[in-house]
Design a protein around this motif. Structure first.
Motif, PDB file in Angstrom:
ATOM      1  N   ALA A  93      63.910  43.355  25.497  1.00  0.00           N
ATOM      2  CA  ALA A  93      63.541  42.289  24.564  1.00  0.00           C
ATOM      3  C   ALA A  93      64.708  41.741  23.745  1.00  0.00           C
ATOM      4  N   VAL A  94      65.512  42.630  23.170  1.00  0.00           N
ATOM      5  CA  VAL A  94      66.565  42.180  22.249  1.00  0.00           C
ATOM      6  C   VAL A  94      67.599  41.273  22.928  1.00  0.00           C
ATOM      7  N   PRO A  95      68.171  41.670  24.087  1.00  0.00           N
ATOM      8  CA  PRO A  95      69.127  40.765  24.745  1.00  0.00           C
ATOM      9  C   PRO A  95      68.486  39.432  25.137  1.00  0.00           C
ATOM     10  N   THR A  96      67.205  39.482  25.530  1.00  0.00           N
ATOM     11  CA  THR A  96      66.511  38.254  25.914  1.00  0.00           C
ATOM     12  C   THR A  96      66.388  37.302  24.737  1.00  0.00           C
ATOM     13  N   VAL A  97      65.999  37.829  23.590  1.00  0.00           N
ATOM     14  CA  VAL A  97      65.849  36.994  22.391  1.00  0.00           C
ATOM     15  C   VAL A  97      67.193  36.431  21.943  1.00  0.00           C
ATOM     16  N   ILE A  98      68.225  37.277  21.942  1.00  0.00           N
ATOM     17  CA  ILE A  98      69.550  36.822  21.518  1.00  0.00           C
ATOM     18  C   ILE A  98      70.083  35.746  22.458  1.00  0.00           C
ATOM     19  N   CYS A  99      69.982  36.001  23.763  1.00  0.00           N
ATOM     20  CA  CYS A  99      70.471  35.020  24.735  1.00  0.00           C
ATOM     21  C   CYS A  99      69.655  33.740  24.671  1.00  0.00           C
ATOM     22  N   GLY A 100      68.355  33.895  24.439  1.00  0.00           N
ATOM     23  CA  GLY A 100      67.510  32.707  24.307  1.00  0.00           C
ATOM     24  C   GLY A 100      67.958  31.828  23.153  1.00  0.00           C
TER      25      GLY A 100
ATOM     26  N   PRO B 191      79.997  26.918  31.695  1.00  0.00           N
ATOM     27  CA  PRO B 191      80.836  27.945  31.057  1.00  0.00           C
ATOM     28  C   PRO B 191      80.197  28.518  29.795  1.00  0.00           C
ATOM     29  N   PHE B 192      79.605  27.638  28.972  1.00  0.00           N
ATOM     30  CA  PHE B 192      78.969  28.114  27.742  1.00  0.00           C
ATOM     31  C   PHE B 192      77.764  28.995  28.067  1.00  0.00           C
ATOM     32  N   LYS B 193      76.976  28.586  29.079  1.00  0.00           N
ATOM     33  CA  LYS B 193      75.804  29.369  29.452  1.00  0.00           C
ATOM     34  C   LYS B 193      76.195  30.760  29.938  1.00  0.00           C
TER      35      LYS B 193
ATOM     36  N   ILE C 283      71.438  47.555  34.359  1.00  0.00           N
ATOM     37  CA  ILE C 283      71.857  46.190  34.667  1.00  0.00           C
ATOM     38  C   ILE C 283      70.698  45.339  35.159  1.00  0.00           C
ATOM     39  N   ASP C 284      69.659  45.996  35.716  1.00  0.00           N
ATOM     40  CA  ASP C 284      68.529  45.218  36.214  1.00  0.00           C
ATOM     41  C   ASP C 284      67.805  44.491  35.083  1.00  0.00           C
ATOM     42  N   ASP C 285      67.944  44.986  33.837  1.00  0.00           N
ATOM     43  CA  ASP C 285      67.317  44.304  32.712  1.00  0.00           C
ATOM     44  C   ASP C 285      67.937  42.926  32.466  1.00  0.00           C
ATOM     45  N   ALA C 286      69.132  42.695  32.999  1.00  0.00           N
ATOM     46  CA  ALA C 286      69.833  41.428  32.774  1.00  0.00           C
ATOM     47  C   ALA C 286      69.287  40.301  33.644  1.00  0.00           C
ATOM     48  N   ILE C 287      68.526  40.632  34.669  1.00  0.00           N
ATOM     49  CA  ILE C 287      68.018  39.607  35.586  1.00  0.00           C
ATOM     50  C   ILE C 287      67.192  38.556  34.862  1.00  0.00           C
ATOM     51  N   GLY C 288      66.323  39.014  33.960  1.00  0.00           N
ATOM     52  CA  GLY C 288      65.478  38.074  33.217  1.00  0.00           C
ATOM     53  C   GLY C 288      66.298  37.102  32.397  1.00  0.00           C
ATOM     54  N   VAL C 289      67.387  37.585  31.807  1.00  0.00           N
ATOM     55  CA  VAL C 289      68.255  36.723  31.001  1.00  0.00           C
ATOM     56  C   VAL C 289      68.947  35.689  31.879  1.00  0.00           C
ATOM     57  N   LEU C 290      69.355  36.088  33.079  1.00  0.00           N
ATOM     58  CA  LEU C 290      70.003  35.156  34.002  1.00  0.00           C
ATOM     59  C   LEU C 290      69.036  34.045  34.419  1.00  0.00           C
ATOM     60  N   VAL C 291      67.779  34.406  34.593  1.00  0.00           N
ATOM     61  CA  VAL C 291      66.760  33.404  34.923  1.00  0.00           C
ATOM     62  C   VAL C 291      66.586  32.448  33.745  1.00  0.00           C
TER      63      VAL C 291
ATOM     64  N   ILE D 130      65.721  33.994  42.096  1.00  0.00           N
ATOM     65  CA  ILE D 130      65.693  35.387  41.654  1.00  0.00           C
ATOM     66  C   ILE D 130      64.497  35.676  40.755  1.00  0.00           C
ATOM     67  N   GLU D 131      63.926  34.635  40.135  1.00  0.00           N
ATOM     68  CA  GLU D 131      62.789  34.861  39.250  1.00  0.00           C
ATOM     69  C   GLU D 131      61.605  35.507  39.967  1.00  0.00           C
TER      70      GLU D 131
END
Length: 214
Positions: A107-114, A130-132, A175-183, A195-196
């Motif tokens: 949750a936390v990385p997702t919210v921050i990245c969002g 590049p920014f993304k 690292i698999d938790d990062a997939i959602g953030v990449l989507v 990948i979604e």
């Protein structure tokens, strides 16, 4: 699962960091695995059915935003954790702690990245690849450390035991938790590979890890 034993010190391989299970593999774990898998899959599929109906889409064509990612990850982790706690009650506390860690780590990385990515939507100068990518990397790294700190505070508010440190091996294992953030970042290569569609598997996997932890 255990790589080697030296005196009283047990060294773990990457699987031990992934599952946080400090006992060797045992055939007797099969019933536990079946129950945890059932719980984590059910916890993921049920909200997927709700979202599919709400979006009038097929299960594998759901559009994911922050709310959808948080809903699926939370329910998948709750399902796996609850199933594991019921099936292996002597380790229920450890499973609950791991469930909290998994939730925070998703949750936390997702919210921050969002939040970072919303800046790109708001300011045209930041609306570029590049920014993304940079924002996603920074958000993931910062988010994982913040999630670990929050988990330690929730699981051990009196600070009676040593904090669980976020190590390089932990980062690789999670690292698999990062997939959602990449989507969420809508990186072109990620969108092209669709990948979604594997997100339900990822979230079920997080729930499984929590339910199997001891």
């Amino acid at each position: 699962m255990i790589s080697s034993v030296s005196g009283n010190k047990i060294e773990y391989d990457i699987r031990a960091y992934r599952y946080h299970r400090k006992t060797p593999k045992d055939k007797s774990e099969a019933p536990l695995k079946a129950k945890v898998i059932t719980g984590s899959v059910a916890g993921t599929v049920l909200p997927m059915m709700f979202l599919a109906k709400k979006q009038n889409a097929k299960l594998l064509n759901i559009k994911y935003g922050i709310k959808e990612l948080l809903l699926l990850s939370t329910c998948g982790i709750i399902g796996g954790t609850a199933a594991g706690m019921l099936a292996e009650k002597e380790h229920s506390k450890q499973k609950l702690n791991e469930g909290i860690f998994q939730f925070m780590n998703a949750a936390v990385p997702t919210v921050i990245c969002g939040g970072v990515l919303k800046l790109g939507d708001k300011f045209k100068k930041l609306d570029n690849l590049p920014f993304k990518i940079g924002g996603t990397i920074v958000g993931l790294v910062a988010g994982m450390h913040i999630a670990a700190a929050m988990s330690n505070k929730i699981n051990d508010p009196q600070d009676k035991v040593p904090d669980r440190k976020l190590t390089i091996k932990d980062s690789i294992a999670n690292i698999d938790d990062a997939i959602g953030v990449l989507v969420l970042a809508k990186v072109p290569i990620v969108e092209k590979l669709h990948i979604e569609k594997i997100l339900p598997v990822i979230f079920s996997w997080c729930g499984y890890r929590a339910g199997m932890s001891n």
